[in-house]
Design a protein around this motif. Structure first.
Motif, PDB file in Angstrom:
ATOM      1  N   SER A 140       5.504  50.085 -20.590  1.00  9.00           N
ATOM      2  CA  SER A 140       4.074  50.124 -20.301  1.00  9.00           C
ATOM      3  C   SER A 140       3.849  50.490 -18.835  1.00  9.00           C
ATOM      4  CB  SER A 140       3.430  48.770 -20.603  1.00  9.00           C
ATOM      5  OG  SER A 140       3.991  47.761 -19.758  1.00  9.00           O
ATOM      6  N   LEU A 141       2.837  51.324 -18.601  1.00  8.51           N
ATOM      7  CA  LEU A 141       2.520  51.767 -17.245  1.00  8.51           C
ATOM      8  C   LEU A 141       1.156  51.226 -16.843  1.00  8.51           C
ATOM      9  CD1 LEU A 141       3.055  53.625 -14.734  1.00  8.51           C
ATOM     10  CD2 LEU A 141       1.691  55.353 -15.931  1.00  8.51           C
ATOM     11  N   THR A 142       1.105  50.641 -15.661  1.00  6.43           N
ATOM     12  CA  THR A 142      -0.163  50.175 -15.097  1.00  6.43           C
ATOM     13  C   THR A 142      -0.459  51.003 -13.848  1.00  6.43           C
ATOM     14  OG1 THR A 142       0.257  47.928 -15.883  1.00  6.43           O
ATOM     15  CG2 THR A 142      -1.433  48.206 -14.182  1.00  6.43           C
ATOM     16  N   ASN A 143      -1.440  51.878 -13.967  1.00  2.46           N
ATOM     17  CA  ASN A 143      -1.826  52.734 -12.844  1.00  2.46           C
ATOM     18  C   ASN A 143      -2.998  52.072 -12.133  1.00  2.46           C
ATOM     19  OD1 ASN A 143      -2.435  54.711 -11.031  1.00  2.46           O
ATOM     20  ND2 ASN A 143      -2.739  56.349 -12.537  1.00  2.46           N
TER      21      ASN A 143
ATOM     22  N   LEU B  62      10.408  59.004 -10.131  1.00  6.51           N
ATOM     23  CA  LEU B  62      10.444  57.565  -9.889  1.00  6.51           C
ATOM     24  C   LEU B  62      10.126  56.779 -11.163  1.00  6.51           C
ATOM     25  CD1 LEU B  62       8.659  57.396  -6.402  1.00  6.51           C
ATOM     26  CD2 LEU B  62      11.094  57.138  -6.866  1.00  6.51           C
ATOM     27  N   ILE B  63       9.143  57.240 -11.931  1.00  5.87           N
ATOM     28  CA  ILE B  63       8.796  56.520 -13.160  1.00  5.87           C
ATOM     29  C   ILE B  63       9.927  56.634 -14.182  1.00  5.87           C
ATOM     30  CG2 ILE B  63       7.163  56.455 -15.086  1.00  5.87           C
ATOM     31  CD1 ILE B  63       5.017  57.457 -13.125  1.00  5.87           C
ATOM     32  N   ARG B  64      10.532  57.808 -14.272  1.00  3.37           N
ATOM     33  CA  ARG B  64      11.650  57.989 -15.209  1.00  3.37           C
ATOM     34  C   ARG B  64      12.830  57.112 -14.810  1.00  3.37           C
ATOM     35  NH1 ARG B  64      12.509  62.780 -14.206  1.00  3.37           N
ATOM     36  NH2 ARG B  64      11.015  63.692 -15.671  1.00  3.37           N
ATOM     37  N   ASN B  65      13.144  57.072 -13.522  1.00  3.24           N
ATOM     38  CA  ASN B  65      14.245  56.225 -13.066  1.00  3.24           C
ATOM     39  C   ASN B  65      13.977  54.758 -13.367  1.00  3.24           C
ATOM     40  OD1 ASN B  65      15.548  58.463 -12.129  1.00  3.24           O
ATOM     41  ND2 ASN B  65      15.155  58.070  -9.954  1.00  3.24           N
ATOM     42  N   GLY B  66      12.715  54.323 -13.170  1.00  2.67           N
ATOM     43  CA  GLY B  66      12.380  52.940 -13.462  1.00  2.67           C
ATOM     44  C   GLY B  66      12.512  52.611 -14.942  1.00  2.67           C
ATOM     45  N   ALA B  67      12.079  53.534 -15.804  1.00  5.88           N
ATOM     46  CA  ALA B  67      12.198  53.303 -17.243  1.00  5.88           C
ATOM     47  C   ALA B  67      13.659  53.219 -17.661  1.00  5.88           C
ATOM     48  CB  ALA B  67      11.486  54.415 -17.997  1.00  5.88           C
ATOM     49  N   GLU B  68      14.510  54.073 -17.083  1.00  6.45           N
ATOM     50  CA  GLU B  68      15.933  54.023 -17.414  1.00  6.45           C
ATOM     51  C   GLU B  68      16.568  52.740 -16.900  1.00  6.45           C
ATOM     52  OE1 GLU B  68      17.438  57.557 -15.689  1.00  6.45           O
ATOM     53  OE2 GLU B  68      16.697  58.876 -17.286  1.00  6.45           O
ATOM     54  N   ALA B  69      16.116  52.278 -15.690  1.00  7.66           N
ATOM     55  CA  ALA B  69      16.671  51.027 -15.154  1.00  7.66           C
ATOM     56  C   ALA B  69      16.297  49.838 -16.022  1.00  7.66           C
ATOM     57  CB  ALA B  69      16.173  50.820 -13.719  1.00  7.66           C
ATOM     58  N   MET B  70      15.148  49.905 -16.699  1.00  8.85           N
ATOM     59  CA  MET B  70      14.702  48.806 -17.569  1.00  8.85           C
ATOM     60  C   MET B  70      15.184  48.976 -19.001  1.00  8.85           C
ATOM     61  SD  MET B  70      10.782  48.155 -16.177  1.00  8.85           S
ATOM     62  CE  MET B  70      10.256  49.834 -16.483  1.00  8.85           C
TER      63      MET B  70
ATOM     64  N   GLN C 295      12.527  49.299 -21.786  1.00  5.98           N
ATOM     65  CA  GLN C 295      11.632  48.184 -22.133  1.00  5.98           C
ATOM     66  C   GLN C 295      11.247  47.458 -20.848  1.00  5.98           C
ATOM     67  OE1 GLN C 295      13.611  45.693 -24.996  1.00  5.98           O
ATOM     68  NE2 GLN C 295      13.245  47.092 -26.706  1.00  5.98           N
ATOM     69  N   GLY C 296       9.948  47.375 -20.617  1.00  6.95           N
ATOM     70  CA  GLY C 296       9.497  46.687 -19.418  1.00  6.95           C
ATOM     71  C   GLY C 296       8.147  47.208 -18.961  1.00  6.95           C
ATOM     72  N   ARG C 297       7.779  46.843 -17.718  1.00  5.03           N
ATOM     73  CA  ARG C 297       6.486  47.230 -17.169  1.00  5.03           C
ATOM     74  C   ARG C 297       6.713  48.000 -15.869  1.00  5.03           C
ATOM     75  NH1 ARG C 297       6.237  41.940 -18.024  1.00  5.03           N
ATOM     76  NH2 ARG C 297       6.072  41.522 -15.793  1.00  5.03           N
ATOM     77  N   PHE C 298       5.924  49.040 -15.702  1.00  5.50           N
ATOM     78  CA  PHE C 298       5.986  49.849 -14.479  1.00  5.50           C
ATOM     79  C   PHE C 298       4.586  49.873 -13.877  1.00  5.50           C
ATOM     80  CE2 PHE C 298       6.475  53.343 -11.604  1.00  5.50           C
ATOM     81  CZ  PHE C 298       7.822  53.353 -11.285  1.00  5.50           C
TER      82      PHE C 298
ATOM     83  N   SER D 112      -0.937  59.680 -13.503  1.00  6.00           N
ATOM     84  CA  SER D 112      -1.078  59.506 -14.957  1.00  6.00           C
ATOM     85  C   SER D 112      -0.459  60.678 -15.708  1.00  6.00           C
ATOM     86  CB  SER D 112      -2.563  59.381 -15.312  1.00  6.00           C
ATOM     87  OG  SER D 112      -3.126  58.217 -14.718  1.00  6.00           O
ATOM     88  N   GLU D 113      -0.651  61.871 -15.193  1.00 10.83           N
ATOM     89  CA  GLU D 113      -0.077  63.053 -15.849  1.00 10.83           C
ATOM     90  C   GLU D 113       1.440  63.035 -15.778  1.00 10.83           C
ATOM     91  OE1 GLU D 113      -0.375  67.956 -15.518  1.00 10.83           O
ATOM     92  OE2 GLU D 113      -1.614  66.662 -14.241  1.00 10.83           O
ATOM     93  N   ALA D 114       1.991  62.633 -14.623  1.00 12.97           N
ATOM     94  CA  ALA D 114       3.442  62.567 -14.487  1.00 12.97           C
ATOM     95  C   ALA D 114       4.028  61.487 -15.377  1.00 12.97           C
ATOM     96  CB  ALA D 114       3.809  62.307 -13.021  1.00 12.97           C
ATOM     97  N   ALA D 115       3.295  60.380 -15.577  1.00 12.61           N
ATOM     98  CA  ALA D 115       3.793  59.286 -16.425  1.00 12.61           C
ATOM     99  C   ALA D 115       3.903  59.721 -17.885  1.00 12.61           C
ATOM    100  CB  ALA D 115       2.880  58.080 -16.282  1.00 12.61           C
ATOM    101  N   LEU D 116       2.991  60.573 -18.336  1.00 14.05           N
ATOM    102  CA  LEU D 116       3.064  61.038 -19.722  1.00 14.05           C
ATOM    103  C   LEU D 116       4.376  61.767 -19.993  1.00 14.05           C
ATOM    104  CD1 LEU D 116      -0.590  62.327 -20.298  1.00 14.05           C
ATOM    105  CD2 LEU D 116       0.461  60.243 -21.196  1.00 14.05           C
ATOM    106  N   GLU D 117       4.806  62.579 -19.035  1.00 18.80           N
ATOM    107  CA  GLU D 117       6.070  63.298 -19.202  1.00 18.80           C
ATOM    108  C   GLU D 117       7.253  62.352 -19.068  1.00 18.80           C
ATOM    109  OE1 GLU D 117       8.930  66.273 -16.656  1.00 18.80           O
ATOM    110  OE2 GLU D 117       6.756  66.505 -16.417  1.00 18.80           O
ATOM    111  N   ALA D 118       7.227  61.491 -18.019  1.00 20.58           N
ATOM    112  CA  ALA D 118       8.394  60.651 -17.730  1.00 20.58           C
ATOM    113  C   ALA D 118       8.626  59.607 -18.813  1.00 20.58           C
ATOM    114  CB  ALA D 118       8.216  59.978 -16.361  1.00 20.58           C
TER     115      ALA D 118
END
Length: 468
Positions: free
Chosen positions: A350-353, A375-383, A386-389, A336-342
């Motif tokens: 949107s992130l579902t932990n 990994l979360i940053r790469n996923g957000a850039e790939a989407m 806009q999208g769900r992680f 959760s802490e890493a997602a706030l930065e990424a």
């Protein structure tokens, strides 16, 4: 003097028995002598049996000569002559428990006596008795029991043991001389065969290995492939292939080191030049010219990408994977802490932990944070922002899944290779390479599970899959 120098000096001081050929020669001679000794034992037992049998037969002939005499009685002179010809001291027959002296001794027999029963003596017992004869005390006599001249009779022959001991000693000396000669000749023959078939090829391989130890990148005596199909031939061919591969690797390593130094210098100068250009672009942004205003944002983005590329390249070349300090950590809290930065620049993602609260695992918190953020940053850039992680815990491992379009085939083929795996034009591909290094430093691993039009899934395993 350190241990390496001591070991090197010991290796350079080679004694006589440090040579493989000398050792093989000594082992061959020793093996043949051992075999000859094993052969000598039954041969000596046969010699003893033959010697005793000669005395028994001579005593029987002497006893038969008495049958021609009246009442089986002869004079003392004839009895002594018969004993002397038979080379025995006395002959006695036993029938139904009654002893009768066929040829009485010429004089009293003294000294220790030993009974030898030829009727019940087996193979191993005869070998034991032969060895006992070789070490027998002086002056001992043998009482030899054998079949008599008629059924039911037992003949006892008394013979001195000294002639048997002397004969066995001479027989052993002859066998020893012959054994030494055979072992020496066989040793030379085997030695020469081993020299050409084993020792010389091994010396060639050994010299090449020592050269490799002294100077891995600069051999002057490289092994050539051989047509031999045995173990030595296969080892020589494998070593020749290894020499070629390692030599090429060392040359490539030297070139890469020189190239790395050149790239570092170029990157350093490039960063300075780009920084100057960025200052100039900041000054241009204050211009009121509409054309300048339209061009400045593109210029700034290009400069920013170039600076980031140079910075990441220098960082990857200078840094090494930090040592992991494993401890019990809360997996869900770190994610959760890493997602706030990424996801800061991507508010629409949107992130579902789905990692349950209270689940803990052994990991380095900084390493885990960097891996999750990347990994979360790469996923957000790939989407495209806009999208769900989604992050889940499956079989003790963390699964990171996005809903992007998936990775291109080229990116999947070079996924964890620096500067080759990125699917973005301005990406360096260093993030995943560094993330895998961090995962492996913790005793785990990072791998791609799937990537298609429905999204991409990465799997992060911790040490021994520990998560509880």
């Amino acid at each position: 003097m350190d241990d390496a120098e001591i070991l090197s000096k010991k290796q350079t001081r080679s004694g006589l028995f440090d040579s493989l050929s000398v050792r093989l020669f000594a082992v061959t001679v020793a093996a043949i002598l051992i075999v000859e000794f094993l052969v000598f034992l039954p041969s000596a037992a046969n010699y003893r049996a033959g010697w005793l049998d000669q005395r028994v037969q001579a005593a029987r002939v002497a006893a038969l000569s008495l049958d021609a005499a009246p009442s089986r009685m002869v004079s003392d002179e004839l009895s002594n002559e018969l004993l002397m010809r038979a080379e025995v001291l006395a002959v006695t027959e036993i029938e139904n428990g009654q002893r009768s002296e066929v040829l009485p001794p010429a004089m009293p027999i003294g000294g220790p006596m030993k009974t030898v029963d030829l009727m019940g003596e087996g193979f191993f017992n005869s070998i034991t008795q032969t060895l006992a004869t070789l070490f027998a005390p002086e002056g001992r006599t043998l009482v030899v029991r054998t079949m008599g001249s008629a059924p039911g009779r037992v003949m006892e022959i008394i013979v001195p043991e000294a002639p048997l001991k002397t004969g066995l000693t001479a027989f052993g000396a002859r066998i020893l001389i012959i054994s030494l000669l055979i072992s020496f000749l066989a040793g030379i023959l085997i030695y020469l065969l081993l020299i050409f078939l084993v020792v010389r090829p091994m010396q060639k391989v050994t010299r090449s290995v020592i050269q490799f130890q002294d100077n891995p990148g600069g051999w002057t005596q490289r092994l050539t492939p051989t047509r031999r199909n045995d173990e030595i031939g296969r080892a020589q061919n494998a070593l020749a292939d290894m020499e070629t591969a390692v030599s090429d690797s060392f040359r490539q390593r030297e070139r890469l080191a020189l190239l790395g130094e050149a790239v570092a210098k170029i990157n350093h100068d490039l960063r300075n030049s780009l920084a100057t250009a960025q200052i100039a672009s900041d000054a241009l942004s204050a211009s009121d010219d509409p054309r300048v205003q339209r061009s400045v944002p593109r210029l700034e983005r290009a400069l920013e990408r170039a600076i980031n590329l140079a910075s990441d390249t220098l960082k990857y070349g200078r840094s090494s994977t930090p040592i992991a300090r494993l401890q019990e950590v809360s997996l869900g809290d770190i994610i959760s802490e890493a997602a706030l930065e990424a996801l800061g620049p991507y508010p629409d993602v949107s992130l579902t932990n789905q990692v349950p609260e209270g689940v803990r695992g052994r990991a380095d918190p900084d390493h885990l944070y960097r891996i999750a953020a990347n990994l979360i940053r790469n996923g957000a850039e790939a989407m495209d922002g806009q999208g769900r992680f989604r992050v889940t815990l499956e079989d003790g491992a963390l699964a990171f899944a996005d809903t992007g379009p998936g990775l291109p085939q080229k990116a999947r083929d070079n996924l964890f290779k620096p500067f080759a795996a990125s699917s973005r034009r301005d990406g360096t591909g260093l993030g995943l390479a560094l993330s895998r290094d961090l995962a492996r430093s913790m005793g785990g691993d990072l791998e791609l599970v799937s990537s298609d039009t429905t999204g991409t899934v990465f799997r992060l395993t911790l040490k021994s899959g520990e998560a509880a």
